[in-house]
Design a protein around this motif. Structure first.
Motif, mmCIF file in Angstrom:
data_model
loop_
_atom_site.group_PDB
_atom_site.id
_atom_site.type_symbol
_atom_site.label_atom_id
_atom_site.label_comp_id
_atom_site.label_asym_id
_atom_site.label_seq_id
_atom_site.Cartn_x
_atom_site.Cartn_y
_atom_site.Cartn_z
ATOM 1 N N PRO A 105 -35.323 -20.785 11.621
ATOM 2 C CA PRO A 105 -34.790 -19.812 12.425
ATOM 3 C C PRO A 105 -35.513 -18.673 12.699
ATOM 4 O O PRO A 105 -35.600 -18.013 13.863
ATOM 5 C CB PRO A 105 -33.617 -19.323 11.482
ATOM 6 C CG PRO A 105 -33.249 -20.209 10.822
ATOM 7 C CD PRO A 105 -34.424 -20.979 10.166
ATOM 8 N N PHE A 106 -36.708 -18.413 11.930
ATOM 9 C CA PHE A 106 -37.585 -17.213 12.196
ATOM 10 C C PHE A 106 -38.555 -17.659 13.122
ATOM 11 O O PHE A 106 -38.909 -16.765 13.755
ATOM 12 C CB PHE A 106 -38.067 -16.811 10.819
ATOM 13 C CG PHE A 106 -37.224 -16.044 9.900
ATOM 14 C CD1 PHE A 106 -36.787 -14.888 9.785
ATOM 15 C CD2 PHE A 106 -36.667 -16.833 8.661
ATOM 16 C CE1 PHE A 106 -35.842 -14.370 8.950
ATOM 17 C CE2 PHE A 106 -36.043 -16.270 7.722
ATOM 18 C CZ PHE A 106 -35.434 -15.153 7.973
ATOM 19 N N LEU A 107 -39.032 -18.961 12.839
ATOM 20 C CA LEU A 107 -39.902 -19.226 13.827
ATOM 21 C C LEU A 107 -39.529 -19.536 15.362
ATOM 22 O O LEU A 107 -40.285 -19.185 16.443
ATOM 23 C CB LEU A 107 -40.405 -20.849 13.610
ATOM 24 C CG LEU A 107 -41.293 -20.873 12.151
ATOM 25 C CD1 LEU A 107 -41.928 -22.259 11.960
ATOM 26 C CD2 LEU A 107 -42.492 -19.749 12.424
ATOM 27 N N LEU A 108 -38.185 -19.906 15.378
ATOM 28 C CA LEU A 108 -37.487 -20.043 16.741
ATOM 29 C C LEU A 108 -37.337 -18.512 17.074
ATOM 30 O O LEU A 108 -37.565 -18.446 18.404
ATOM 31 C CB LEU A 108 -36.012 -20.341 16.505
ATOM 32 C CG LEU A 108 -35.262 -20.651 17.631
ATOM 33 C CD1 LEU A 108 -35.943 -21.259 18.979
ATOM 34 C CD2 LEU A 108 -33.759 -21.068 17.491
ATOM 35 N N GLY A 109 -37.000 -17.395 16.303
ATOM 36 C CA GLY A 109 -36.720 -16.119 16.684
ATOM 37 C C GLY A 109 -38.220 -15.528 17.454
ATOM 38 O O GLY A 109 -38.344 -14.969 18.298
ATOM 39 N N PHE A 110 -39.330 -15.912 16.536
ATOM 40 C CA PHE A 110 -40.364 -15.598 17.019
ATOM 41 C C PHE A 110 -41.072 -16.032 18.314
ATOM 42 O O PHE A 110 -41.234 -15.389 19.205
ATOM 43 C CB PHE A 110 -41.464 -16.230 15.766
ATOM 44 C CG PHE A 110 -43.249 -15.635 16.140
ATOM 45 C CD1 PHE A 110 -43.478 -14.284 16.185
ATOM 46 C CD2 PHE A 110 -43.904 -16.528 16.619
ATOM 47 C CE1 PHE A 110 -44.541 -13.942 16.585
ATOM 48 C CE2 PHE A 110 -45.393 -16.072 16.623
ATOM 49 C CZ PHE A 110 -45.770 -14.737 16.753
ATOM 50 N N ARG A 111 -40.771 -17.227 18.789
ATOM 51 C CA ARG A 111 -41.201 -17.756 20.113
ATOM 52 C C ARG A 111 -40.283 -17.275 21.041
ATOM 53 O O ARG A 111 -40.632 -16.742 22.026
ATOM 54 C CB ARG A 111 -40.919 -19.378 19.893
ATOM 55 C CG ARG A 111 -41.976 -19.996 19.009
ATOM 56 C CD ARG A 111 -43.112 -20.649 19.594
ATOM 57 N NE ARG A 111 -44.191 -20.951 18.856
ATOM 58 C CZ ARG A 111 -45.130 -21.782 19.202
ATOM 59 N NH1 ARG A 111 -45.355 -21.543 20.324
ATOM 60 N NH2 ARG A 111 -46.083 -22.089 18.274
ATOM 61 N N LEU A 112 -38.965 -17.058 20.570
ATOM 62 C CA LEU A 112 -37.944 -16.860 21.884
ATOM 63 C C LEU A 112 -38.254 -15.193 22.312
ATOM 64 O O LEU A 112 -38.020 -14.907 23.263
ATOM 65 C CB LEU A 112 -36.384 -16.790 21.166
ATOM 66 C CG LEU A 112 -35.956 -18.238 21.237
ATOM 67 C CD1 LEU A 112 -34.441 -18.187 20.573
ATOM 68 C CD2 LEU A 112 -35.705 -18.698 22.378
ATOM 69 N N THR A 113 -38.622 -14.504 21.107
ATOM 70 C CA THR A 113 -38.994 -12.944 21.504
ATOM 71 C C THR A 113 -40.355 -12.774 21.940
ATOM 72 O O THR A 113 -40.613 -11.583 22.106
ATOM 73 C CB THR A 113 -38.604 -11.977 20.326
ATOM 74 O OG1 THR A 113 -39.336 -12.726 19.110
ATOM 75 C CG2 THR A 113 -37.061 -12.094 19.802
#
Length: 274
Positions: A105-113
């Motif tokens: 979830p954090f890696l996804l959040g890092f990429r999305l933002t």
């Protein structure tokens, strides 16, 4: 040209003081090609990564200690023996929870933002706008001031987690220098894992948040020569951020796919030492 009508409609291209142009664009080139390729590229990665994150097969090669980044760190007793480099923090997980759920979830959040990815999917998915000099279909524009886009402001915190994950991936890559009979070993898989980690570090450190952390608040560079030197290096790397954003999507897929092939027995790892 006559003055635009002040009808108070919209806040974007339909704003009252904007010139009225009925055509969506006056461009004659294939402006739609780049947004289309962006959608296809991002969609392909999302589909592949989602499937691989949930299948729970062929993610660990016990002979050479190869672990795909999609399952690292694997902290559940559901993980196959040997793949939990940092122990078992959790018991068995149901099938609808990916084994790499701690960091995914954090890696996804890092990429999305990520600043670049925002530009990419704002244009290609939301058409805001789809290209330069092409009118967006939205009547209003509120920016990143409301939910859900206000969440983009937490990008800097995702960056800190991404640093920790990069350290974990580095540990995995070093651990993978393991021979089939024990001791040091080196194969094609090591080259792929190591190249992926190096590029992930380059992408993470080229982040705009990293540039701000290293020197964004300095008022006198001369008083902070070390931080200034780091800031200049990060700034140079930052110019490659878009390229690294796409390159690391490719290396993640390549690394996972190679580990999957070796782990499933479809191919044998090309060994150079042990």
């Amino acid at each position: 040209m006559s003055a635009p009508a002040d009808n108070g409609v919209g806040t974007g291209v339909q704003a009252p003081k904007r010139a009225r142009i009925a055509e969506r664009t006056l461009r004659t080139d294939r402006w739609w090609l780049q947004p289309l390729l962006t959608v296809l590229g991002l969609s392909a990665f999302i589909v592949y990564a989602t499937v691989r994150s949930f299948v729970r097969t062929a993610y660990w090669v016990p002979d050479y200690h190869y672990l795909t980044p999609f399952y690292s760190p694997c902290l559940s007793t559901s993980c196959v023996e040997g793949s939990s480099h940092f122990g078992h923090w959790f018991g068995d997980l149901p099938g609808w929870i990916p084994l790499g759920f701690v960091v995914l979830p954090f890696l996804l959040g890092f990429r999305l933002t990520c600043y670049y990815y925002r530009k990419a999917y704002y244009r290609s998915v939301w058409f805001s706008p789809p290209a330069c000099a092409v009118a967006e279909p939205h009547a209003k524009y509120t920016g990143e001031t409301r939910l859900p886009l206000i969440i983009q402001n937490v990008h800097r915190y995702f960056f800190y987690v991404a640093l920790i994950v990069s350290l974990v991936n580095t540990y995995d890559a070093i651990t993978a220098f393991h021979g089939k009979t024990g001791g040091f070993g080196f194969g094609l898989g090591n080259i792929i894992l190591l190249a992926n980690v190096i590029l992930l570090w380059a992408y993470t450190l080229s982040c705009h948040s990293c540039r701000h952390v290293t020197g964004g608040r300095l008022k006198h560079f001369s008083k902070h020569p070390v931080r200034y030197w780091i800031w200049t290096k990060v700034s140079k790397l930052n110019t490659r951020h878009m390229t690294l954003a796409w390159t690391t999507l490719g290396t993640l897929v390549l690394t996972d796919f190679y580990v999957m092939l070796v782990a499933s027995g479809a191919i044998a790892d090309l060994r150079f030492v042990n």
